[in-house]
Enzyme design. Structure first.
Site, PDB file in Angstrom:
ATOM      1  CD1 TRP A 160     -10.408  -2.688  -1.070  1.00 28.60           C
ATOM      2  CD2 TRP A 160      -9.154  -0.846  -1.334  1.00 28.60           C
ATOM      3  NE1 TRP A 160     -10.392  -2.037   0.188  1.00 28.60           N
ATOM      4  CE2 TRP A 160      -9.580  -0.927   0.139  1.00 28.60           C
ATOM      5  CE3 TRP A 160      -8.450   0.176  -1.613  1.00 28.60           C
ATOM      6  CZ2 TRP A 160      -9.194  -0.020   1.107  1.00 28.60           C
ATOM      7  CZ3 TRP A 160      -7.947   1.276  -0.742  1.00 28.60           C
ATOM      8  CH2 TRP A 160      -8.301   0.837   0.552  1.00 28.60           C
TER       9      TRP A 160
ATOM     10  NE  ARG B  52      -4.760  -7.777  -4.019  1.00 25.75           N
ATOM     11  CZ  ARG B  52      -4.656  -8.636  -3.025  1.00 25.75           C
ATOM     12  NH1 ARG B  52      -5.054  -9.727  -2.861  1.00 25.75           N
ATOM     13  NH2 ARG B  52      -4.065  -8.001  -1.823  1.00 25.75           N
TER      14      ARG B  52
ATOM     15  CG  ASP C 256      -3.320  -4.811  -2.905  1.00 28.50           C
ATOM     16  OD1 ASP C 256      -3.245  -5.358  -4.054  1.00 28.50           O
ATOM     17  OD2 ASP C 256      -3.865  -5.533  -1.936  1.00 28.50           O
TER      18      ASP C 256
ATOM     19  CG  ASP D 283      -1.673  -1.234   1.286  1.00 30.10           C
ATOM     20  OD1 ASP D 283      -2.019  -1.889   0.145  1.00 30.10           O
ATOM     21  OD2 ASP D 283      -2.499  -1.300   2.185  1.00 30.10           O
TER      22      ASP D 283
END
Length: 347
Positions: free
Chosen positions: A245, A243, A187, A166
């Site tokens: 979220w 992907r 991510d 993140d």
């Protein structure tokens, strides 16, 4: 970039940079909050060795008054600043500018919660970050955000944004990134902003099954999503482009170099097949060994020129109303913003 797709890319660059070029400041679109003189900024100098107005970046930000209505340009001299920094929502029109990202470093070491771990949190609107390294050195065991951007109308130029999980919480608002280096494994570009990434490098540290993006659009009515235009994807292992979220996650890669770090299927569904019919994942004229779309998941798209066009212009982020050049004149800080403003009014 090679010759492939250059003519259309050049056309998009003209659209994108007819208004802004390289170093810009921002201007609010809200009535009554626009600085009256867009060519002039108040200059605050930060030098950790004491040769400026402040030694800490946060102290310089704290000197900006609430409900600020002037451009404030905080010039950060080279050094490593070990600070956890917040630009509050009531302090718009702030620029943080380093000398070069390689020698102007903001670093912290915190992990866990995505909203409380960031090294730099931007809550204010009309923010600019220039030529800075922003990093979180917490490591690989927890979410550790380097930069959170939750204010509207924010832009970053020539920055290096580094962490592992993140890395960049591109949280909310309209944002623009140009020639930035963004590094992480899991991510590492996430959130629900509407953002254009222009000529950025995305570097994956994932050894397997990591994801470059996790966009959080949760409704078809939201005008959010990430566009990567003329970017370069590199890495050390294997990763997905993105992907979901959010159920309506939207990500577009256009005329981007994709190395073989990206796995052939391209995208991951986060173990939720229900999102296959709602996500919007597209690629347009990308190239490189990882750009072959023949084995992509069936719920992603190879976009036509007409399909890609709305995502390849600053209109996607309303940029025509707020992207502006850097001020050409500076007023030196004299102890308080108010004193500079009063002196200007008396000139």
């Amino acid at each position: 970039m090679g010759r492939r797709g250059m003519s259309h890319y050049a056309h998009c660059v003209i659209i994108l940079f007819g208004i802004c070029f390289c170093s810009v400041s921002l201007i609010s679109a809200a009535a009554g909050t626009v600085p009256t003189d867009t060519s002039t900024s108040i200059l605050i100098r930060v030098d950790q060795f004491g040769n400026g107005d402040f030694e800490k970046i946060q102290d310089a930000i704290d000197a900006v008054p609430s409900n600020n209505s002037k451009f404030v340009f905080i010039r950060i001299k080279p050094g490593t600043y070990r600070e956890k920094i917040v630009v509050p929502a009531d302090k718009p029109f702030v620029t943080l500018s380093g000398a070069r990202a390689s020698n102007t470093i903001i670093t912290w070491n915190d992990g866990g919660d995505i909203f409380y771990s960031p090294t730099l949190t931007v809550l204010a609107s009309d923010f600019v970050g220039r030529f800075l390294t922003i990093q979180n050195t917490f490591g690989t065991t927890e979410r550790a955000v380097a930069l959170r951007v939750a204010g509207d109308r924010a832009a970053f130029y020539g920055c290096r944004i580094r962490s592992y999980q993140d890395t960049l919480l591109d949280d909310a608002g309209n944002h623009y990134y140009r020639k930035c280096y963004i590094e992480g494994a899991t991510d590492f570009i996430c959130g629900n902003a509407a953002s254009i990434y222009e000529r950025c490098r995305l570097h994956s540290l994932s050894t397997q099954n990591g994801s470059l993006t996790a966009q959080h659009r949760s409704s078809p009515s939201e005008k959010t999503g990430f566009t990567f235009l003329g970017c370069k994807i590199t890495g050390i292992g294997h990763a997905f482009l993105g992907r979901p979220w959010g159920a309506y996650s939207r990500v577009i890669f256009a005329q981007t170099y994709i190395s073989d770090v990206i796995v052939p299927q391209g995208w991951d569904d986060w173990q939720d097949q229900n999102k296959h019919s709602t996500v919007y994942y597209g690629e347009y004229k990308c190239y490189g060994p990882g750009a072959d779309t023949s084995k992509r998941v069936q719920w992603s798209q190879s976009l036509s020129e007409n399909q890609a066009a709305p995502f390849m212009t600053i209109d996607m982020i309303g940029g025509r109303s707020w992207l502006r050049r850097t001020p050409s004149h500076f007023k030196r800080f004299t102890g308080s913003i108010a004193s500079v403003m009063n002196a200007n009014e008396n000139d």
